[in-house]
Design an enzyme around this catalytic site. Structure first.
Site, mmCIF file in Angstrom:
data_model
loop_
_atom_site.group_PDB
_atom_site.id
_atom_site.type_symbol
_atom_site.label_atom_id
_atom_site.label_comp_id
_atom_site.label_asym_id
_atom_site.label_seq_id
_atom_site.Cartn_x
_atom_site.Cartn_y
_atom_site.Cartn_z
ATOM 1 N N ARG A 229 0.897 -1.340 0.068
ATOM 2 C CA ARG A 229 0.155 0.280 -0.010
ATOM 3 C C ARG A 229 0.299 1.308 0.475
ATOM 4 O O ARG A 229 2.142 0.997 0.379
ATOM 5 C CB ARG A 229 -1.066 0.145 1.472
ATOM 6 C CG ARG A 229 -0.343 0.160 2.686
ATOM 7 C CD ARG A 229 -1.088 0.522 4.032
ATOM 8 N NE ARG A 229 -1.429 1.926 3.375
ATOM 9 C CZ ARG A 229 -2.060 2.376 4.260
ATOM 10 N NH1 ARG A 229 -2.380 2.031 5.854
ATOM 11 N NH2 ARG A 229 -2.446 3.926 3.593
ATOM 12 N N HIS A 230 0.338 2.355 -0.803
ATOM 13 C CA HIS A 230 0.954 3.446 -0.449
ATOM 14 C C HIS A 230 0.871 4.051 0.954
ATOM 15 O O HIS A 230 0.162 3.785 1.795
ATOM 16 C CB HIS A 230 0.291 4.847 -1.355
ATOM 17 C CG HIS A 230 0.867 5.719 -1.656
ATOM 18 N ND1 HIS A 230 1.500 7.016 -0.709
ATOM 19 C CD2 HIS A 230 2.036 6.136 -2.437
ATOM 20 C CE1 HIS A 230 2.032 7.935 -1.028
ATOM 21 N NE2 HIS A 230 2.350 7.670 -2.624
#
Length: 380
Positions: A229-230
């Site tokens: 994920r960012h």
């Protein structure tokens, strides 16, 4: 070979570097038309000649980093050959080296030494920690720099261990910055007549390559491992499909609205948990559950088609062979083949006037161009 005039046509480079960071930089310069002479140890040459994988025509690793160059054998400690080297460097515009700091000076090949014979030289030094400071003489390899720069500790899943990025990214990035520094210094020399010493510390480069982690640190936090994920945006991750994983990358409110419509869940757009990008990041697991309720009902290929039609950024997760040889790169001309070895390598990544710059020379045999070292150059 690119038929257009190459951007560094007429530039001559003496390349004392070896293995990866320096050779990557000089390969970029050779692709752009520079005449790169690789100075190698007699009989053995660059260590990367002996690094696998191999075919019956040699190291594919060496080919990818040294196509388009010329090879000169020189014993840097031999007084006669040292004098010949200085004569040769008088004909050069650029010197690139990645010795440990202090070694070039011991060999009589430091920036100060070269300036005596070539006052306007552009001299690039690639090292782990730079030419000065308490850490300067420490040995460094890519993995060491990844660990020391914080990149390793912020890569991987929260429940797992710190993870090395799946490429020698510190070396490669240092090579890119070295090529950038050399090109900038050549422009400066053209306008002022002055040379320059370009100092490229791998650690500094690797820190500079982390703008998101820099922002997190500046806000008072320490970047942590967050998997795929960012760290500050959502949904921006890999999501479960019926047969694998699909990437969805949404980093603004407009795209989130498109995504919710595509999922058939317009109510998510007015859910206070997902009102802003920060809210979505804070409630990432709840958002993941909503998304995967949809994505697990389709294959990766089906999802990519659905998201492409809607304009939602997405992708399958490809391996390297699928990326290079698959349809995503069709018509891009991303690969080239060395005519001497038959090895395939990745061509220059930028295009100039619509064409990829490339050298016409094959990967050199060790000492193939020794005559250029022992005879007077005709370069004007």
């Amino acid at each position: 070979m690119n038929a257009t005039k190459q951007l560094l046509d007429g530039v001559r480079v003496a390349d004392f570097s070896r293995v990866l960071a320096g050779p990557y930089a000089t390969a970029m310069l050779a692709d752009q038309g520079a005449e790169v002479f690789k100075i190698e140890m007699p009989g053995h040459g660059d260590d990367s000649r002996h690094l696998g994988p191999f075919t019956d025509t040699g190291s594919t690793y060496f080919t990818s980093l040294n196509r388009g160059k010329r090879s000169i054998e020189a014993d840097l400690k031999d007084p006669e050959q040292h004098a010949q080297l200085l004569d040769f460097i008088r004909t050069c515009d650029v010197v690139v080296e990645n010795f440990r700091p202090g070694v070039a000076a011991k060999l009589g090949l430091s920036f100060e030494d070269i300036k005596e014979v070539k006052p306007d030289i552009v001299y690039a030094s690639i090292s782990g920690f730079g030419q000065t400071g308490t850490q300067a003489k420490r040995p460094a390899y890519d993995t060491v720099i990844q660990a020391l720069s914080g990149l390793m500790s912020s890569t991987g899943f929260p429940e797992g261990s710190p993870t090395r990025v799946g490429e020698s990214i510190a070396d490669v990035s240092a090579g890119v910055f070295a090529a950038f520094g050399v090109s900038s210094a050549l422009f400066h020399r053209q306008t002022t007549g002055e040379g320059a010493h370009i100092d490229i510390p791998m650690l500094d480069v690797m820190l500079a390559m982390q703008p998101t982690n820099t922002a997190i640190h500046a806000a008072g936090s320490t970047p942590n491992r967050v998997g795929n994920r960012h760290p500050i945006s959502a949904p921006f991750d890999t999501y479960a499909a019926a047969d694998g994983l699909v990437v969805i990358a949404v980093a603004n409110d407009k795209l989130f609205g498109v995504l919710t419509a595509t999922l058939g869940k317009p109510e998510l757009l007015i859910d206070p948990r997902f009102a802003t990008d920060s809210d979505r990041s804070d409630n990432d697991e709840a958002l993941r559950a909503e998304i995967e309720e949809f994505t697990t009902g389709y294959t990766v290929d089906e999802l990519c088609a659905i998201f492409d039609a809607a304009g939602v950024p997405n992708s399958p997760v490809l391996n390297f062979t699928e990326a290079v040889d698959g349809p995503i790169t069709d018509g891009r001309g991303l690969t080239a083949t060395d005519e001497r070895t038959g090895h395939t390598f990745l061509a220059h990544p930028i295009l100039v006037n619509g064409a990829r710059p490339a050298s016409a020379l094959p990967v050199p045999h060790l000492g193939e161009h020794n005559a250029a070292f022992t005879t007077e150059s005709t370069k004007e």
